[in-house]
Design a protein around this motif. Structure first.
Motif, PDB file in Angstrom:
ATOM      1  N   GLU A 265       0.835  -1.207   0.000  1.00  0.00           N
ATOM      2  CA  GLU A 265       0.000   0.000   0.000  1.00  0.00           C
ATOM      3  C   GLU A 265       0.862   1.245   0.000  1.00  0.00           C
ATOM      4  N   ASP A 266       1.851   1.273   0.887  1.00  0.00           N
ATOM      5  CA  ASP A 266       2.739   2.436   0.984  1.00  0.00           C
ATOM      6  C   ASP A 266       3.616   2.570  -0.252  1.00  0.00           C
ATOM      7  N   LEU A 267       4.205   1.477  -0.670  1.00  0.00           N
ATOM      8  CA  LEU A 267       5.154   1.496  -1.779  1.00  0.00           C
ATOM      9  C   LEU A 267       4.520   1.975  -3.075  1.00  0.00           C
ATOM     10  N   PHE A 268       3.320   1.499  -3.361  1.00  0.00           N
ATOM     11  CA  PHE A 268       2.643   1.835  -4.612  1.00  0.00           C
ATOM     12  C   PHE A 268       1.594   2.934  -4.434  1.00  0.00           C
ATOM     13  N   ALA A 269       1.577   3.572  -3.247  1.00  0.00           N
ATOM     14  CA  ALA A 269       0.613   4.633  -2.948  1.00  0.00           C
ATOM     15  C   ALA A 269      -0.799   4.190  -3.308  1.00  0.00           C
ATOM     16  N   MET A 270      -1.129   2.970  -2.893  1.00  0.00           N
ATOM     17  CA  MET A 270      -2.433   2.390  -3.208  1.00  0.00           C
ATOM     18  C   MET A 270      -3.487   2.892  -2.233  1.00  0.00           C
ATOM     19  N   GLU A 271      -4.669   3.046  -2.739  1.00  0.00           N
ATOM     20  CA  GLU A 271      -5.790   3.389  -1.874  1.00  0.00           C
ATOM     21  C   GLU A 271      -6.137   2.164  -1.034  1.00  0.00           C
ATOM     22  N   ASP A 272      -6.594   2.400   0.183  1.00  0.00           N
ATOM     23  CA  ASP A 272      -6.935   1.296   1.080  1.00  0.00           C
ATOM     24  C   ASP A 272      -7.916   0.319   0.449  1.00  0.00           C
ATOM     25  N   MET A 273      -8.852   0.843  -0.316  1.00  0.00           N
ATOM     26  CA  MET A 273      -9.862  -0.015  -0.913  1.00  0.00           C
ATOM     27  C   MET A 273      -9.255  -1.061  -1.849  1.00  0.00           C
ATOM     28  N   VAL A 274      -8.136  -0.745  -2.464  1.00  0.00           N
ATOM     29  CA  VAL A 274      -7.502  -1.690  -3.377  1.00  0.00           C
ATOM     30  C   VAL A 274      -7.084  -2.942  -2.611  1.00  0.00           C
TER      31      VAL A 274
ATOM     32  N   ASP B 123      -2.773 -15.824  -3.748  1.00  0.00           N
ATOM     33  CA  ASP B 123      -2.023 -17.016  -3.377  1.00  0.00           C
ATOM     34  C   ASP B 123      -0.567 -16.931  -3.834  1.00  0.00           C
ATOM     35  N   ARG B 124      -0.352 -16.369  -5.005  1.00  0.00           N
ATOM     36  CA  ARG B 124       0.983 -16.334  -5.614  1.00  0.00           C
ATOM     37  C   ARG B 124       1.447 -14.892  -5.838  1.00  0.00           C
ATOM     38  N   VAL B 125       2.730 -14.750  -6.080  1.00  0.00           N
ATOM     39  CA  VAL B 125       3.288 -13.432  -6.380  1.00  0.00           C
ATOM     40  C   VAL B 125       2.591 -12.840  -7.604  1.00  0.00           C
ATOM     41  N   SER B 126       2.259 -13.675  -8.577  1.00  0.00           N
ATOM     42  CA  SER B 126       1.573 -13.187  -9.785  1.00  0.00           C
ATOM     43  C   SER B 126       0.195 -12.608  -9.471  1.00  0.00           C
ATOM     44  N   ASP B 127      -0.454 -13.095  -8.413  1.00  0.00           N
ATOM     45  CA  ASP B 127      -1.748 -12.536  -8.011  1.00  0.00           C
ATOM     46  C   ASP B 127      -1.568 -11.103  -7.499  1.00  0.00           C
ATOM     47  N   ILE B 128      -0.483 -10.869  -6.772  1.00  0.00           N
ATOM     48  CA  ILE B 128      -0.174  -9.509  -6.317  1.00  0.00           C
ATOM     49  C   ILE B 128       0.086  -8.624  -7.523  1.00  0.00           C
ATOM     50  N   GLU B 129       0.850  -9.141  -8.467  1.00  0.00           N
ATOM     51  CA  GLU B 129       1.168  -8.375  -9.670  1.00  0.00           C
ATOM     52  C   GLU B 129      -0.111  -7.959 -10.404  1.00  0.00           C
TER      53      GLU B 129
ATOM     54  N   LEU C 123      -3.132  -7.559  -9.137  1.00  0.00           N
ATOM     55  CA  LEU C 123      -3.828  -6.558  -8.328  1.00  0.00           C
ATOM     56  C   LEU C 123      -3.171  -5.187  -8.468  1.00  0.00           C
ATOM     57  N   VAL C 124      -1.852  -5.148  -8.377  1.00  0.00           N
ATOM     58  CA  VAL C 124      -1.135  -3.878  -8.466  1.00  0.00           C
ATOM     59  C   VAL C 124      -1.258  -3.290  -9.866  1.00  0.00           C
ATOM     60  N   ARG C 125      -1.108  -4.115 -10.888  1.00  0.00           N
ATOM     61  CA  ARG C 125      -1.213  -3.625 -12.266  1.00  0.00           C
ATOM     62  C   ARG C 125      -2.600  -3.025 -12.531  1.00  0.00           C
ATOM     63  N   GLU C 126      -3.642  -3.695 -12.072  1.00  0.00           N
ATOM     64  CA  GLU C 126      -4.999  -3.163 -12.246  1.00  0.00           C
ATOM     65  C   GLU C 126      -5.153  -1.825 -11.533  1.00  0.00           C
ATOM     66  N   ALA C 127      -4.577  -1.717 -10.328  1.00  0.00           N
ATOM     67  CA  ALA C 127      -4.675  -0.461  -9.574  1.00  0.00           C
ATOM     68  C   ALA C 127      -3.914   0.662 -10.286  1.00  0.00           C
ATOM     69  N   ILE C 128      -2.734   0.360 -10.816  1.00  0.00           N
ATOM     70  CA  ILE C 128      -1.972   1.373 -11.546  1.00  0.00           C
ATOM     71  C   ILE C 128      -2.740   1.806 -12.789  1.00  0.00           C
TER      72      ILE C 128
ATOM     73  N   ALA D  72      -5.862   1.730 -13.259  1.00  0.00           N
ATOM     74  CA  ALA D  72      -7.069   2.459 -12.872  1.00  0.00           C
ATOM     75  C   ALA D  72      -6.750   3.825 -12.248  1.00  0.00           C
ATOM     76  N   GLY D  73      -5.480   4.097 -12.015  1.00  0.00           N
ATOM     77  CA  GLY D  73      -5.096   5.370 -11.418  1.00  0.00           C
ATOM     78  C   GLY D  73      -5.205   5.403  -9.908  1.00  0.00           C
ATOM     79  N   THR D  74      -5.365   4.241  -9.262  1.00  0.00           N
ATOM     80  CA  THR D  74      -5.480   4.197  -7.805  1.00  0.00           C
ATOM     81  C   THR D  74      -4.168   3.752  -7.154  1.00  0.00           C
ATOM     82  N   ALA D  75      -3.111   3.667  -7.960  1.00  0.00           N
ATOM     83  CA  ALA D  75      -1.769   3.331  -7.471  1.00  0.00           C
ATOM     84  C   ALA D  75      -0.769   3.852  -8.497  1.00  0.00           C
ATOM     85  N   ARG D  76       0.509   3.876  -8.093  1.00  0.00           N
ATOM     86  CA  ARG D  76       1.560   4.317  -9.018  1.00  0.00           C
ATOM     87  C   ARG D  76       2.839   3.549  -8.704  1.00  0.00           C
TER      88      ARG D  76
END
Length: 111
Positions: A53-62, A70-76, A78-83, A85-89
Motif C-alpha cells: 500500500e505504501d510502496l505503490f501509494a495504493m488506496e486502502d480499498m484496493v 495465493d501467488r506473487v503473480s496474483d499480487i502483480e 492486483l497492483v497492475r490493475e490499480a496502476i 485504474a489510477g489508484t496506485a503508481r
C-alpha cells in the motif's frame, strides 16, 4: 490510464516479496506461493499488504480486494490493475531506498 512495463513490475514485486518473505528464495518468481513456498503467515501477509500500500501509494480499498491472493503473480495482477485504474503508481527510487533501509539492505534494482 497509465501503462506499466509488465517485466519491470514483475521484477520489482519479486524483489519486494523476496525481501519480506519469512523463508526467502534466492530468486522469487511470479509463480511462487506466498504461504507454501515463501513461508508467509497471517502477520507477515498483513505486513506485506501495508508495505505494498505504501510502496505503490495504493488506496486502502484496493487492498480490501486482495482476497484470494495465493501467488506473487496474483499480487502483480492486483497492483497492475490499480496502476491502470489510477489508484496506485510505481514507486520512485527514494521510496525503494527507504524500503531497503527499513529491512536493513541497500536497495539495488534488478536489471
Amino acid at each position: 490510464m497509465t501503462e506499466t512495463d509488465p517485466a519491470d513490475l514483475s521484477r520489482l514485486l519479486c524483489q519486494v516479496v523476496g525481501l519480506m518473505a519469512p523463508q526467502p528464495l534466492d530468486s522469487p518468481s511470479p509463480t511462487d506461493r506466498l504461504v507454501g513456498d515463501l513461508g508467509f503467515h497471517s502477520l507477515a501477509l498483513v505486513e506485506l499488504a501495508f508495505t505494498l500500500e505504501d510502496l505503490f501509494a495504493m488506496e486502502d480499498m484496493v487492498m480490501d480486494n486482495a482476497t484470494g491472493i495465493d501467488r506473487v503473480s496474483d499480487i502483480e495482477e492486483l497492483v497492475r490493475e490499480a496502476i491502470d485504474a489510477g489508484t496506485a503508481r510505481m514507486p520512485d527510487d527514494e521510496t525503494l531506498a527507504e524500503l531497503g533501509e527499513r529491512h536493513g539492505v541497500i536497495w539495488e534494482p534488478t536489471p
